[in-house]
Design an enzyme around this catalytic site. Structure first.
Site, PDB file in Angstrom:
ATOM      1  N   LYS A   1     -10.545   7.049   1.966  1.00  0.00           N
ATOM      2  CA  LYS A   1     -10.236   6.148   0.854  1.00  0.00           C
ATOM      3  C   LYS A   1     -11.282   5.044   0.886  1.00  0.00           C
ATOM      4  O   LYS A   1     -11.626   4.561   1.974  1.00  0.00           O
ATOM      5  CB  LYS A   1      -8.856   5.518   1.042  1.00  0.00           C
ATOM      6  CG  LYS A   1      -7.718   6.469   0.780  1.00  0.00           C
ATOM      7  CD  LYS A   1      -6.402   5.700   0.831  1.00  0.00           C
ATOM      8  CE  LYS A   1      -5.303   6.640   1.238  1.00  0.00           C
ATOM      9  NZ  LYS A   1      -4.249   6.005   2.009  1.00  0.00           N
TER      10      LYS A   1
ATOM     11  N   MET B   1      11.522   7.993  -1.621  1.00  0.00           N
ATOM     12  CA  MET B   1      12.770   7.246  -1.804  1.00  0.00           C
ATOM     13  C   MET B   1      13.298   7.329  -3.237  1.00  0.00           C
ATOM     14  O   MET B   1      14.505   7.289  -3.467  1.00  0.00           O
ATOM     15  CB  MET B   1      12.541   5.784  -1.388  1.00  0.00           C
ATOM     16  CG  MET B   1      13.777   4.981  -1.229  1.00  0.00           C
ATOM     17  SD  MET B   1      15.066   5.749  -0.185  1.00  0.00           S
ATOM     18  CE  MET B   1      14.528   5.337   1.468  1.00  0.00           C
TER      19      MET B   1
ATOM     20  N   ARG C   1       8.749  10.873   9.983  1.00  0.00           N
ATOM     21  CA  ARG C   1       8.834  10.619  11.434  1.00  0.00           C
ATOM     22  C   ARG C   1      10.231  10.119  11.807  1.00  0.00           C
ATOM     23  O   ARG C   1      10.833   9.342  11.074  1.00  0.00           O
ATOM     24  CB  ARG C   1       7.818   9.556  11.850  1.00  0.00           C
ATOM     25  CG  ARG C   1       6.403  10.007  11.712  1.00  0.00           C
ATOM     26  CD  ARG C   1       5.431   8.883  12.083  1.00  0.00           C
ATOM     27  NE  ARG C   1       4.331   8.878  11.129  1.00  0.00           N
ATOM     28  CZ  ARG C   1       3.634   7.806  10.802  1.00  0.00           C
ATOM     29  NH1 ARG C   1       3.891   6.637  11.333  1.00  0.00           N
ATOM     30  NH2 ARG C   1       2.662   7.907   9.928  1.00  0.00           N
TER      31      ARG C   1
ATOM     32  N   HIS D   1       0.127  -0.969  11.713  1.00  0.00           N
ATOM     33  CA  HIS D   1       0.286  -1.672  10.420  1.00  0.00           C
ATOM     34  C   HIS D   1      -0.024  -3.170  10.562  1.00  0.00           C
ATOM     35  O   HIS D   1       0.431  -3.979   9.749  1.00  0.00           O
ATOM     36  CB  HIS D   1       1.735  -1.564   9.871  1.00  0.00           C
ATOM     37  CG  HIS D   1       2.132  -0.212   9.397  1.00  0.00           C
ATOM     38  ND1 HIS D   1       3.439   0.223   9.474  1.00  0.00           N
ATOM     39  CD2 HIS D   1       1.434   0.776   8.824  1.00  0.00           C
ATOM     40  CE1 HIS D   1       3.534   1.448   8.988  1.00  0.00           C
ATOM     41  NE2 HIS D   1       2.306   1.809   8.579  1.00  0.00           N
TER      42      HIS D   1
ATOM     43  N   ARG E   1     -11.172   0.494   8.510  1.00  0.00           N
ATOM     44  CA  ARG E   1      -9.858   0.469   9.133  1.00  0.00           C
ATOM     45  C   ARG E   1      -9.933   1.338  10.385  1.00  0.00           C
ATOM     46  O   ARG E   1     -10.287   2.516  10.297  1.00  0.00           O
ATOM     47  CB  ARG E   1      -8.820   1.028   8.176  1.00  0.00           C
ATOM     48  CG  ARG E   1      -7.467   1.121   8.829  1.00  0.00           C
ATOM     49  CD  ARG E   1      -6.442   1.734   7.905  1.00  0.00           C
ATOM     50  NE  ARG E   1      -5.165   1.752   8.568  1.00  0.00           N
ATOM     51  CZ  ARG E   1      -4.309   2.760   8.509  1.00  0.00           C
ATOM     52  NH1 ARG E   1      -4.593   3.831   7.795  1.00  0.00           N
ATOM     53  NH2 ARG E   1      -3.168   2.693   9.139  1.00  0.00           N
TER      54      ARG E   1
ATOM     55  N   LEU F   1       7.791  -1.066   4.710  1.00  0.00           N
ATOM     56  CA  LEU F   1       8.504   0.192   4.468  1.00  0.00           C
ATOM     57  C   LEU F   1       7.706   1.050   3.501  1.00  0.00           C
ATOM     58  O   LEU F   1       7.823   0.922   2.278  1.00  0.00           O
ATOM     59  CB  LEU F   1       9.905  -0.098   3.884  1.00  0.00           C
ATOM     60  CG  LEU F   1      10.763  -1.124   4.639  1.00  0.00           C
ATOM     61  CD1 LEU F   1      12.087  -1.346   3.920  1.00  0.00           C
ATOM     62  CD2 LEU F   1      10.988  -0.675   6.080  1.00  0.00           C
TER      63      LEU F   1
ATOM     64  N   GLU G   1      -3.772  -4.053   2.232  1.00  0.00           N
ATOM     65  CA  GLU G   1      -4.534  -3.902   3.473  1.00  0.00           C
ATOM     66  C   GLU G   1      -6.035  -3.896   3.213  1.00  0.00           C
ATOM     67  O   GLU G   1      -6.809  -4.429   4.010  1.00  0.00           O
ATOM     68  CB  GLU G   1      -4.102  -2.618   4.193  1.00  0.00           C
ATOM     69  CG  GLU G   1      -2.709  -2.757   4.790  1.00  0.00           C
ATOM     70  CD  GLU G   1      -2.089  -1.437   5.195  1.00  0.00           C
ATOM     71  OE1 GLU G   1      -1.608  -0.714   4.303  1.00  0.00           O
ATOM     72  OE2 GLU G   1      -2.065  -1.135   6.397  1.00  0.00           O
TER      73      GLU G   1
ATOM     74  N   ASN H   1     -11.393   3.695   4.689  1.00  0.00           N
ATOM     75  CA  ASN H   1     -10.227   4.110   5.483  1.00  0.00           C
ATOM     76  C   ASN H   1     -10.346   5.623   5.654  1.00  0.00           C
ATOM     77  O   ASN H   1     -10.025   6.393   4.745  1.00  0.00           O
ATOM     78  CB  ASN H   1      -8.957   3.715   4.716  1.00  0.00           C
ATOM     79  CG  ASN H   1      -7.697   4.053   5.482  1.00  0.00           C
ATOM     80  OD1 ASN H   1      -7.749   4.720   6.524  1.00  0.00           O
ATOM     81  ND2 ASN H   1      -6.567   3.598   4.970  1.00  0.00           N
TER      82      ASN H   1
HETATM   83  P1  AMP Z   1       3.213   3.698   0.985  1.00  0.00           P
HETATM   84  O1  AMP Z   1       3.119   4.497   2.251  1.00  0.00           O
HETATM   85  O2  AMP Z   1       3.310   2.219   1.219  1.00  0.00           O
HETATM   86  O3  AMP Z   1       2.201   4.060  -0.051  1.00  0.00           O
HETATM   87  O4  AMP Z   1       4.642   4.086   0.349  1.00  0.00           O
HETATM   88  C1  AMP Z   1       4.884   5.362  -0.170  1.00  0.00           C
HETATM   89  C2  AMP Z   1       6.365   5.548  -0.404  1.00  0.00           C
HETATM   90  O5  AMP Z   1       6.872   4.513  -1.269  1.00  0.00           O
HETATM   91  C3  AMP Z   1       6.725   6.832  -1.147  1.00  0.00           C
HETATM   92  O6  AMP Z   1       6.854   7.906  -0.247  1.00  0.00           O
HETATM   93  C4  AMP Z   1       8.048   6.486  -1.785  1.00  0.00           C
HETATM   94  O7  AMP Z   1       9.098   6.803  -0.888  1.00  0.00           O
HETATM   95  C5  AMP Z   1       8.020   4.988  -1.931  1.00  0.00           C
HETATM   96  N1  AMP Z   1       7.975   4.529  -3.327  1.00  0.00           N
HETATM   97  C6  AMP Z   1       6.898   4.407  -4.123  1.00  0.00           C
HETATM   98  N2  AMP Z   1       7.278   3.973  -5.349  1.00  0.00           N
HETATM   99  C7  AMP Z   1       8.623   3.814  -5.311  1.00  0.00           C
HETATM  100  C8  AMP Z   1       9.608   3.394  -6.258  1.00  0.00           C
HETATM  101  N3  AMP Z   1       9.299   3.030  -7.491  1.00  0.00           N
HETATM  102  N4  AMP Z   1      10.901   3.372  -5.838  1.00  0.00           N
HETATM  103  C9  AMP Z   1      11.240   3.731  -4.582  1.00  0.00           C
HETATM  104  N5  AMP Z   1      10.361   4.133  -3.664  1.00  0.00           N
HETATM  105  C10 AMP Z   1       9.065   4.178  -4.020  1.00  0.00           C
END
Ligand code: AMP
Length: 409
Positions: free
Chosen positions: A27, A294, A252, A191, A102, A220, A395, A20
């Site tokens: 990655k 989050m 975004r 995605h 990817r 998300l 993925e 990726n």
């Molecule tokens: P991703 O792009 O799928 O890797 O998601 C990354 C995002 O997941 C981070 O910016 C966080 O906002 C969220 N995240 C990861 N771990 C947690 C958690 N334990 N609780 C809430 N949000 C999380």
């Protein structure tokens, strides 16, 4: 492609390298498709800077780190190959069947994973104007891997492919058709590899054929998108020409009145590039409250921070609008499925997203929602009319699966 292999090795060959490639990062994962295990994973970041870093994690070992300038993608992949070789997993091994890439934008041509030929690479290049941030890095990754193992099949797995099944009325923007077609302006969606994988896994969890199911999939992560999936096929998705449209994301804006952009140009004197950076990098959760993680936002909300509470509320309001819209698009919903970093880990987001949607048959069971697990699971109450599920995405495994299937044909 396998002239140097003896028959025994050929039969046993089962490794796929997944790459990726981003603009300044690569990655990688090496998977064994016999048991779908990860033999090693790694990340090279800040390529081209003096502070480049490679972190390589073998299956049963501790992560190893290299720091110091890695000039380009070629050096990055060579460094990754050296780390793999140190674990006895060299890329010159006859066990390696194919390399899966990817590729973010596949435009209108690619609706399936595709073995990369010169013609395919040219088509990915032709799409650079609609994916200027992503496709050039993907192309560099492909060229580098081809130079390293010219004898191996290289497969492109496109983020847009799953969404090619969208009907024309969902893919079209309501703008002048000639202008749109001249500049290839339409909704492509992204995605897709995640939405496809999660739809299939959700059907397994529900114990029903995916062909029978209507699903709303909510990916998300830092980037976020929703899809309406009918019978295993995407019928609508929230990202459009670029990954900027749709849900509120980490940095975004998601949906916005397009007139905001002319307003910023005319009234604030901002250039197209400045507006692009504002909407892609300084908007969404970060724009609303200064944080895009989050976990941090929830911590601040619990402490009574008003900006974090506003950011959370805007995020949830948009999510609910998409759940409602896709319920209408699908007509009947069998399951709402949460995935990616936020969707898999944030119980408060899942709870808030379906709160008040009992009229749609949606609810979460607080006890089930609170469970932390890496496994697909139901979080709706027993006997619920619409299932609510958490399905971790993968993925890389999906790219490896599709690459392996194609390389064996
Ligand atoms: P991703 O792009 O799928 O890797 O998601 C990354 C995002 O997941 C981070 O910016 C966080 O906002 C969220 N995240 C990861 N771990 C947690 C958690 N334990 N609780 C809430 N949000 C999380």
């Amino acid at each position: 492609m396998s002239t140097n292999r003896d028959t025994t090795t050929e039969e046993a060959a089962s490794r796929v390298l997944v790459l990726n490639s981003g603009s300044s990062s690569v990655k990688y994962q090496l998977l064994d498709m016999r048991d779908r295990s990860r033999l090693a994973t790694g990340l090279v970041e800040r390529i081209g800077e003096s502070s480049s870093r490679l972190v390589h994690t073998p299956q049963d070992g501790e992560p190893r780190e290299r720091t110091g300038r890695i000039a380009d993608h070629d050096q990055a992949l060579k460094a990754a190959a050296e780390e793999l070789a140190a674990d006895g997993l060299g890329l010159d091994s006859p066990e390696l069947v194919a390399i899966g890439h990817r590729v973010v934008h596949g435009g209108l041509k690619f609706s399936e994973p595709t073995v990369i030929t010169d013609e395919v690479l040219k088509e990915i290049e032709r799409l650079v104007p609609v994916a200027p941030l992503h496709n050039p890095a993907n192309i560099t990754g492909i060229r580098t891997a081809q130079a390293l193992r010219p004898d191996l099949p290289q497969v492109a797995v496109f983020d847009t492919a799953f969404h090619r099944s969208m009907p024309e009325h969902a893919a079209r923007y309501a703008i002048d058709v000639e202008t749109a077609d001249a500049h290839r302006i339409r909704r492509y969606g992204f995605h897709g590899t995640s939405h496809a994988y999660v739809s299939r896994r959700a059907a397994e969890l529900l114990g029903r054929p995916v062909e029978e199911l209507n699903l709303i999939v909510l990916h998300l992560g830092n980037g976020a998108s929703a899809s309406a999936v009918a019978g295993g096929k995407c019928v609508d998705t929230s990202m459009g020409l670029t990954p900027l449209e749709g849900l509120v994301m980490g940095t975004r804006s998601g949906d916005i009145d397009p007139a905001v952009t002319f307003h910023l140009k005319r009234v604030a004197g901002m250039s197209a590039d400045e507006i692009d950076a504002l909407l892609n990098q300084r908007s969404g959760l970060v724009g609303l409250c200064g944080d895009n993680d989050m976990r941090e936002i929830r911590r601040r909300v619990d402490e009574g921070d008003e900006r974090a509470a506003l950011a959370f509320a805007v995020y949830i309001h948009r999510l609910k609008k998409y759940i409602g819209a896709y319920a209408a698009v699908l007509g009947r919903v069998d399951a709402v499925v949460f995935t990616a970093g936020v969707g898999e880990n944030s119980a408060p987001v899942r709870e808030a997203a379906v709160a008040g949607l009992e009229g749609f048959g949606l609810a979460v069971d607080p006890g089930r929602n609170a469970v932390r697990s890496g496994e697909p699971r139901l979080i709706s109450p027993g006997g619920a009319r619409v299932a609510v599920a958490v399905v971790p995405t993968d993925e890389e495994l999906e790219i490896a699966r599709q690459t392996f299937a194609l390389a064996h044909n």
